[in-house]
Design a protein around this motif. Structure first.
Motif, short mmCIF file in Angstrom:
data_model
loop_
_atom_site.label_atom_id
_atom_site.label_comp_id
_atom_site.label_asym_id
_atom_site.label_seq_id
_atom_site.Cartn_x
_atom_site.Cartn_y
_atom_site.Cartn_z
N PRO A 49 0.81 -1.23 0.00
CA PRO A 49 0.00 0.00 0.00
C PRO A 49 0.84 1.27 0.00
N ARG A 50 1.91 1.29 0.78
CA ARG A 50 2.73 2.51 0.85
C ARG A 50 3.37 2.81 -0.50
N PHE B 286 2.58 18.70 8.99
CA PHE B 286 1.58 17.65 8.90
C PHE B 286 0.97 17.40 10.28
N ASN B 287 -0.31 17.18 10.30
CA ASN B 287 -1.01 16.81 11.53
C ASN B 287 -0.91 15.29 11.65
N ARG C 154 2.78 8.14 8.91
CA ARG C 154 3.81 9.04 8.39
C ARG C 154 4.70 8.38 7.34
N GLU C 155 4.90 7.06 7.44
CA GLU C 155 5.78 6.43 6.45
C GLU C 155 5.21 6.52 5.03
N PHE C 156 3.92 6.78 4.90
CA PHE C 156 3.35 6.98 3.57
C PHE C 156 3.85 8.28 2.97
N TYR C 157 3.71 9.40 3.68
CA TYR C 157 3.94 10.72 3.09
C TYR C 157 5.26 11.35 3.45
#
Length: 266
Positions: free
Chosen positions: A227-228, A247-248, A259-262
Motif C-alpha cells: 500500500p505505501r 503535517f497533523n 507518516r511512512e506513507f507521506y
C-alpha cells in the motif's frame, strides 16, 4: 417482479447535476438518506457526468490567478476565508457523490454507503459555512473560486485506486493539516461559532480520510500490492502539487495514513 425503486446511480447523477447550492445540499442529503433506508436499488443504469453542475454566476479562475487572502485582520479577509472554505466543501459534495456513482458498481455496497455518508457530511458542512457567510452579509458566489479540486477528479476519473489516493488521502488529508491553525486564528478573533464549525469539519474529515484509506488498502490487498509504495507512485503520477509540512501526524494516523506513507515524498 420488476423493482420500482430508482437506481442509486440515477439519484446520484441528479444530485451532481443540481446547480443551485441549497438544492444540491438537499438533494445530496436525500440521496444518502434514501440509500440508507433501502429506497434505492444498487444499480448503475446511467453514467456520471464529466462535470457536476455549479451555479452559473460562480466566477472560476485558474488557481494561480486567485486573489491573495489576508490573515483575517479585517471584515473583507474574514469573508474571503469563509468563502474559500465554503467552496472547498461545495466541491467536496460533488467529489464524494462522484466517487460513489462512478466506482460504486465495481466496489460494492459498503463503498457506496461510505461515500454517500461523506457526501451528506460535506453537504452539512457547506450549509454551515453558507450560513456563516450570510451572518457576514455575504454569500457563496460573491467571490471568485478556482477549479483545482475538480481537476483532481478529472485526472483520476479512470481508476478508483488513483481517486482514493488523491482525493481522500491527499486533498482531504491536507485539510487535517491546515484546519487546526485556522481554527485557532478564528478563536483568537473571538469567533467561537466559527471555531465550532471548523472543529466539526475537522472531526468529520478524519473519518473521511479513514474511509479512503480503508478502501485503498482493500484494493492493494486484493492485488497483492504494497500500500505505501502504491500510494507514493500514484501521488507522483497524479498529484500536480507538492506535499508540504507541517503535517497533523496524529489526525492523519487516526485517518489510517501513517507518516511512512507521506514523509518520504514530502
Amino acid at each position: 417482479m420488476t423493482s420500482q425503486r430508482r437506481s442509486v446511480a440515477r439519484a446520484i447523477r441528479e444530485a451532481l447535476l443540481t446547480p443551485d447550492p441549497t438544492a444540491k445540499v438537499f438533494a445530496t442529503r436525500q440521496v444518502a438518506r434514501d440509500w440508507r433506508l433501502g429506497r434505492l436499488e444498487f444499480a448503475f443504469d446511467v453514467t456520471m457526468p464529466d462535470r457536476p453542475a455549479w451555479p452559473d454566476e460562480l466566477e472560476l479562475l485558474p488557481p494561480g490567478r486567485m486573489p491573495k487572502r489576508g490573515k483575517m485582520g479585517n471584515h473583507r479577509n474574514r469573508i474571503a476565508l469563509w468563502h474559500s472554505l465554503a467552496h472547498i466543501e461545495f466541491v467536496a459534495i460533488d467529489l464524494a457523490l462522484d466517487m460513489a456513482g462512478r466506482f460504486g458498481e465495481s466496489m460494492g455496497q459498503v463503498f457506496v454507503s461510505d461515500f454517500l455518508s461523506v457526501a451528506a457530511d460535506e453537504a452539512m458542512h457547506f450549509a454551515l459555512l453558507a450560513r456563516k457567510l450570510d451572518s457576514l452579509d455575504s454569500r457563496y458566489g460573491a467571490l471568485p473560486v478556482h477549479d483545482g479540486l475538480w481537476n483532481a477528479a478529472t485526472e483520476t476519473s479512470h481508476d478508483v485506486i488513483a481517486r482514493l489516493a488523491i482525493v481522500p488521502m491527499v486533498l482531504e488529508a491536507r485539510g487535517l493539516d491546515v484546519t487546526p491553525a485556522t481554527l485557532e486564528r478564528v478563536r483568537s478573533q473571538g469567533d467561537e461559532n466559527g471555531a465550532k464549525i471548523l472543529k466539526r469539519i475537522l472531526d468529520d474529515e478524519i473519518r473521511h480520510v479513514a474511509f479512503g484509506s480503508k478502501h485503498f488498502h482493500a484494493i492493494c490487498g486484493g492485488r497483492g500490492e504494497n500500500p505505501r509504495e502504491t500510494w507514493q507512485n500514484l501521488v507522483r503520477t497524479h498529484f500536480s502539487g507538492v506535499l508540504r509540512p507541517p503535517f497533523n501526524d496524529s489526525a492523519r494516523l487516526a485517518g489510517g495514513l501513517p507518516r511512512e506513507f507521506y514523509g518520504a515524498i514530502a
